[in-house]
Scaffold this active site. Structure first.
Site, PDB file in Angstrom:
ATOM      1  N   GLY A  39       0.785  -1.230   0.000  1.00 55.18           N
ATOM      2  CA  GLY A  39       0.000   0.000   0.000  1.00 55.18           C
ATOM      3  C   GLY A  39       0.818   1.282   0.000  1.00 55.18           C
ATOM      4  O   GLY A  39       1.776   1.440  -0.775  1.00 55.18           O
ATOM      5  N   PHE A  75      -6.178  -2.494   2.251  1.00 54.18           N
ATOM      6  CA  PHE A  75      -6.793  -2.057   3.506  1.00 54.18           C
ATOM      7  C   PHE A  75      -8.135  -2.754   3.781  1.00 54.18           C
ATOM      8  O   PHE A  75      -8.356  -3.314   4.864  1.00 54.18           O
ATOM      9  CB  PHE A  75      -6.982  -0.524   3.446  1.00 54.18           C
ATOM     10  CG  PHE A  75      -7.683   0.068   4.623  1.00 54.18           C
ATOM     11  CD1 PHE A  75      -6.985   0.441   5.767  1.00 54.18           C
ATOM     12  CD2 PHE A  75      -9.062   0.269   4.610  1.00 54.18           C
ATOM     13  CE1 PHE A  75      -7.641   0.986   6.862  1.00 54.18           C
ATOM     14  CE2 PHE A  75      -9.721   0.810   5.696  1.00 54.18           C
ATOM     15  CZ  PHE A  75      -9.011   1.174   6.819  1.00 54.18           C
ATOM     16  N   TYR A 118     -11.430   1.515  15.330  1.00 57.40           N
ATOM     17  CA  TYR A 118     -10.503   1.975  14.288  1.00 57.40           C
ATOM     18  C   TYR A 118     -10.424   3.504  14.333  1.00 57.40           C
ATOM     19  O   TYR A 118      -9.335   4.084  14.310  1.00 57.40           O
ATOM     20  CB  TYR A 118     -10.950   1.493  12.892  1.00 57.40           C
ATOM     21  CG  TYR A 118     -10.044   2.022  11.803  1.00 57.40           C
ATOM     22  CD1 TYR A 118      -8.723   1.580  11.709  1.00 57.40           C
ATOM     23  CD2 TYR A 118     -10.483   2.999  10.903  1.00 57.40           C
ATOM     24  CE1 TYR A 118      -7.869   2.096  10.740  1.00 57.40           C
ATOM     25  CE2 TYR A 118      -9.639   3.512   9.935  1.00 57.40           C
ATOM     26  CZ  TYR A 118      -8.329   3.054   9.860  1.00 57.40           C
ATOM     27  OH  TYR A 118      -7.483   3.573   8.918  1.00 57.40           O
ATOM     28  N   VAL A 135       5.508  -4.123  14.430  1.00 59.03           N
ATOM     29  CA  VAL A 135       5.518  -2.862  15.207  1.00 59.03           C
ATOM     30  C   VAL A 135       4.823  -2.994  16.566  1.00 59.03           C
ATOM     31  O   VAL A 135       5.093  -2.226  17.478  1.00 59.03           O
ATOM     32  CB  VAL A 135       4.872  -1.667  14.445  1.00 59.03           C
ATOM     33  CG1 VAL A 135       5.681  -1.245  13.243  1.00 59.03           C
ATOM     34  CG2 VAL A 135       3.426  -1.912  14.093  1.00 59.03           C
ATOM     35  N   LYS A 182      -7.215   6.089  15.184  1.00 55.11           N
ATOM     36  CA  LYS A 182      -6.734   7.163  14.314  1.00 55.11           C
ATOM     37  C   LYS A 182      -6.934   8.538  14.959  1.00 55.11           C
ATOM     38  O   LYS A 182      -6.163   9.462  14.677  1.00 55.11           O
ATOM     39  CB  LYS A 182      -7.403   7.066  12.941  1.00 55.11           C
ATOM     40  CG  LYS A 182      -6.964   5.820  12.148  1.00 55.11           C
ATOM     41  CD  LYS A 182      -5.454   5.839  11.860  1.00 55.11           C
ATOM     42  CE  LYS A 182      -5.002   4.712  10.963  1.00 55.11           C
ATOM     43  NZ  LYS A 182      -3.578   4.806  10.594  1.00 55.11           N
TER      44      LYS A 182
HETATM   45  C1  8X3 Z   1      -9.169   4.602   5.790  1.00 55.28           C
HETATM   46  C2  8X3 Z   1     -10.376   5.399   5.471  1.00 55.28           C
HETATM   47  O1  8X3 Z   1     -12.907   5.599   5.550  1.00 55.28           O
HETATM   48  O2  8X3 Z   1     -12.041   3.352   5.689  1.00 55.28           O
HETATM   49  O3  8X3 Z   1      -8.535   4.970   6.940  1.00 55.28           O
HETATM   50  O4  8X3 Z   1     -11.828   4.837   7.543  1.00 55.28           O
HETATM   51  S1  8X3 Z   1     -11.825   4.736   6.113  1.00 55.28           S
END
Ligand code: 8X3
Length: 249
Positions: A12, A187, A150, A58, A154
């Site tokens: 990626g 992803f 998630y 990591v 972030k």
């Molecule tokens: C990737 C974008 O919209 O799948 O971080 O969260 S999303």
């Protein structure tokens, strides 16, 4: 010649960045979990620049520490750290989400970023020079249904990006983040645990961002004159207006 250290370099955005940096003659330390993929990248990119690969996870602090301690003299002075390693595991409500998925996301996306940064920083501080680029997500700016942990991971990257810059200000170290929206990489396949049909649907009906688009932006950020520090950049594909609004044909 600048030395860049890239985590998650085997696929990626990390892989695309490795290719672009090699083309631009940066010395590279490429990190990832997959030995064969690291070897493949080393073979290809060594034709353009000096490449060292480090295989570690990591999220395992001892592995991170031990791997970075092995950096030879000519690769030790890291100018640019790209904290790119990160994944989504699952897409489910809080009541239905898997605790193992939560652990994986927090361990990789948050703790992994911290372990790597902590191991690299002493040299940057001693050199009074360095650039940390954290790869966040639009999920670190806005939450969406089922995104919960998630998004939290972030949001943590976003907070760490801001706070690292405060802590490192006196050491002349630049700290930036890039927050991409939908990027067509592995992803979604990882998020949906190998369900390729479901993953493919995420990127159909519009033109998603490509890994190379984000690599290009990372390259822009790191090639500004040293007195310029971009705090962060939020990048959507044109068809995406927010975390949840995507115009599909
Ligand atoms: C990737 C974008 O919209 O799948 O971080 O969260 S999303």
């Amino acid at each position: 010649m600048k030395t860049a250290f890239i985590t998650g370099a085997t696929s990626g955005i990390g892989e695309a960045t490795a290719h672009l940096f090699a083309k631009n003659k940066m010395r590279l330390v490429l990190c990832g979990r997959r030995k064969e993929k690291l070897e493949e990248l080393q073979t290809i990119l060594s034709k353009q620049t000096e490449v060292l690969t480090l295989q570690f996870d990591v999220s395992k602090k001892t592995e991170v520490h031990d791997a970075i301690a092995t950096l030879p003299e000519n690769f030790k002075n890291i100018d640019i750290l790209i904290n790119n390693a990160g994944n989504a595991h699952g897409l489910a409500t809080i009541q239905e989400g898997s605790i193992d998925d939560w652990d994986a996301m927090l361990d990789i996306n948050v703790k992994g970023l911290l372990y790597v940064t902590k191991a690299i920083l002493p040299t940057m501080i001693a050199n009074n020079n360095g650039f940390i680029v954290n790869i966040g997500s639009t999920a670190g700016k806005d939450v969406y249904k089922n995104g919960n942990v998630y998004c939290a991971s972030k949001f943590a990257v976003n907070a760490l990006n801001k706070s690292m810059r405060l802590d490192l200000n006196e050491y002349n170290i630049r700290v930036s983040a890039i927050h991409p929206g939908l990027v067509e990489t592995a992803f979604s396949e990882v998020r949906f645990k190998g369900d390729t049909a479901r993953a493919k649907k995420v990127y159909t009906g519009y033109k998603a961002l490509q890994a190379e688009d984000i690599a290009d932006i990372i390259n822009f950020v790191v090639t500004r004159p040293y007195h310029i520090n971009i705090e962060d950049l939020v990048v959507y594909p044109t068809a995406q207006a927010s975390a949840t609004m995507i115009h599909k044909n």
